[in-house]
Design an enzyme around this catalytic site. Structure first.
Site, PDB file in Angstrom:
ATOM      1  N   HIS A  19      22.927  40.670 -53.091  1.00  0.00           N
ATOM      2  CA  HIS A  19      22.097  39.513 -53.459  1.00  0.00           C
ATOM      3  C   HIS A  19      21.116  39.179 -52.326  1.00  0.00           C
ATOM      4  CE1 HIS A  19      25.856  38.257 -55.897  1.00  0.00           C
ATOM      5  NE2 HIS A  19      24.920  38.538 -56.795  1.00  0.00           N
ATOM      6  N   LYS A  43      31.597  35.623 -67.801  1.00  0.00           N
ATOM      7  CA  LYS A  43      32.515  35.557 -66.661  1.00  0.00           C
ATOM      8  C   LYS A  43      33.335  34.275 -66.754  1.00  0.00           C
ATOM      9  CE  LYS A  43      29.521  38.276 -63.629  1.00  0.00           C
ATOM     10  NZ  LYS A  43      28.579  38.257 -62.500  1.00  0.00           N
TER      11      LYS A  43
HETATM   12  O1  PNS Z   1      25.132  37.099 -61.357  1.00  0.00           O
HETATM   13  P1  PNS Z   1      25.180  37.232 -62.857  1.00  0.00           P
HETATM   14  O2  PNS Z   1      26.503  36.713 -63.382  1.00  0.00           O
HETATM   15  O3  PNS Z   1      24.880  38.627 -63.329  1.00  0.00           O
HETATM   16  O4  PNS Z   1      24.008  36.280 -63.406  1.00  0.00           O
HETATM   17  C1  PNS Z   1      23.800  36.131 -64.797  1.00  0.00           C
HETATM   18  C2  PNS Z   1      23.051  34.817 -65.075  1.00  0.00           C
HETATM   19  C3  PNS Z   1      23.837  33.639 -64.519  1.00  0.00           C
HETATM   20  C4  PNS Z   1      21.680  34.874 -64.410  1.00  0.00           C
HETATM   21  C5  PNS Z   1      22.874  34.708 -66.618  1.00  0.00           C
HETATM   22  O5  PNS Z   1      24.128  34.705 -67.239  1.00  0.00           O
HETATM   23  C6  PNS Z   1      22.087  33.463 -67.024  1.00  0.00           C
HETATM   24  O6  PNS Z   1      20.872  33.515 -67.029  1.00  0.00           O
HETATM   25  N1  PNS Z   1      22.789  32.344 -67.310  1.00  0.00           N
HETATM   26  C7  PNS Z   1      22.158  31.096 -67.666  1.00  0.00           C
HETATM   27  C8  PNS Z   1      22.287  30.807 -69.164  1.00  0.00           C
HETATM   28  C9  PNS Z   1      21.225  31.574 -69.941  1.00  0.00           C
HETATM   29  O7  PNS Z   1      20.025  31.370 -69.809  1.00  0.00           O
HETATM   30  N2  PNS Z   1      21.701  32.489 -70.816  1.00  0.00           N
HETATM   31  C10 PNS Z   1      20.838  33.320 -71.605  1.00  0.00           C
HETATM   32  C11 PNS Z   1      20.322  34.504 -70.823  1.00  0.00           C
HETATM   33  S1  PNS Z   1      19.406  35.531 -71.879  1.00  0.00           S
END
Ligand code: PNS
Length: 165
Positions: A19, A43
């Site tokens: 990250h 998750k």
């Molecule tokens: O570190 P990660 O778990 O791969 O991050 C994924 C994350 C948190 C960026 C993604 O799940 C997200 O954007 N969550 C916010 C909710 C959202 O907008 N969901 C729709 C995405 S298309």
């Protein structure tokens, strides 16, 4: 992309060198980069709470000039609109990341046409890294010093030591 705001979203449970690599490389590309802790429906609630994740990110990016750290409990597309962001920056580790990241990028583009998703290729030394791998190694007493920023190494060890058995 100068004169603009970018968002680096993630669960950051916890932040890893992978990250930090993506955040560091985004920093000179934009006027401001907002690292935002969000929830991932795929998750569970995680090992570290939001305050701990934010604190660890802040310690890890303290040397970078234009980084803000935030939390948002909602859609990334809405957060990007609220912040008037021009870009969402994500790291791509391997082809296995691609399909899901592509799906998210297209969904976010549909929900907020004003924001572009930009993928940075993960540096070769971080290809295999993930937060869950870091937690597993730390909880079983393994050496995570190459996997996490030095500033948060002891925070992770103290919190997870002995939790894996
Ligand atoms: O570190 P990660 O778990 O791969 O991050 C994924 C994350 C948190 C960026 C993604 O799940 C997200 O954007 N969550 C916010 C909710 C959202 O907008 N969901 C729709 C995405 S298309």
């Amino acid at each position: 992309m100068k004169n603009s705001i970018a968002i680096c979203p993630g669960s950051f449970d916890p932040i890893t060198m992978g990250h930090l690599d993506i955040i560091s490389r985004s920093s000179p590309m934009f006027d401001k980069v907002i690292v935002v802790v969000m929830s991932n429906v795929h998750k569970n609630s995680g090992s570290f709470n939001v305050e701990e994740r934010i604190e660890m990110i802040k310690k890890s990016v303290a040397h970078l000039p234009n980084i803000e750290v935030d939390y948002f409990d909602g859609l990334l597309a809405d957060y990007a609109a609220k912040k008037n962001a021009k870009a969402i920056v994500k790291g791509l580790r391997a082809m296995s990341d691609f399909e899901y990241e592509f799906q998210m990028a297209l969904t976010n583009k549909k929900l907020n046409p004003n924001v572009e998703t930009i993928f940075l290729t993960t540096s070769a030394e971080n290809m295999y890294l993930s937060s869950s791998m870091v937690k597993q190694v730390a909880s079983m007493g393994g050496d995570i010093s190459d996997f996490v920023p030095a500033a948060i190494h002891s925070d992770i060890i103290n919190r997870l030591k002995g939790k894996g058995r």
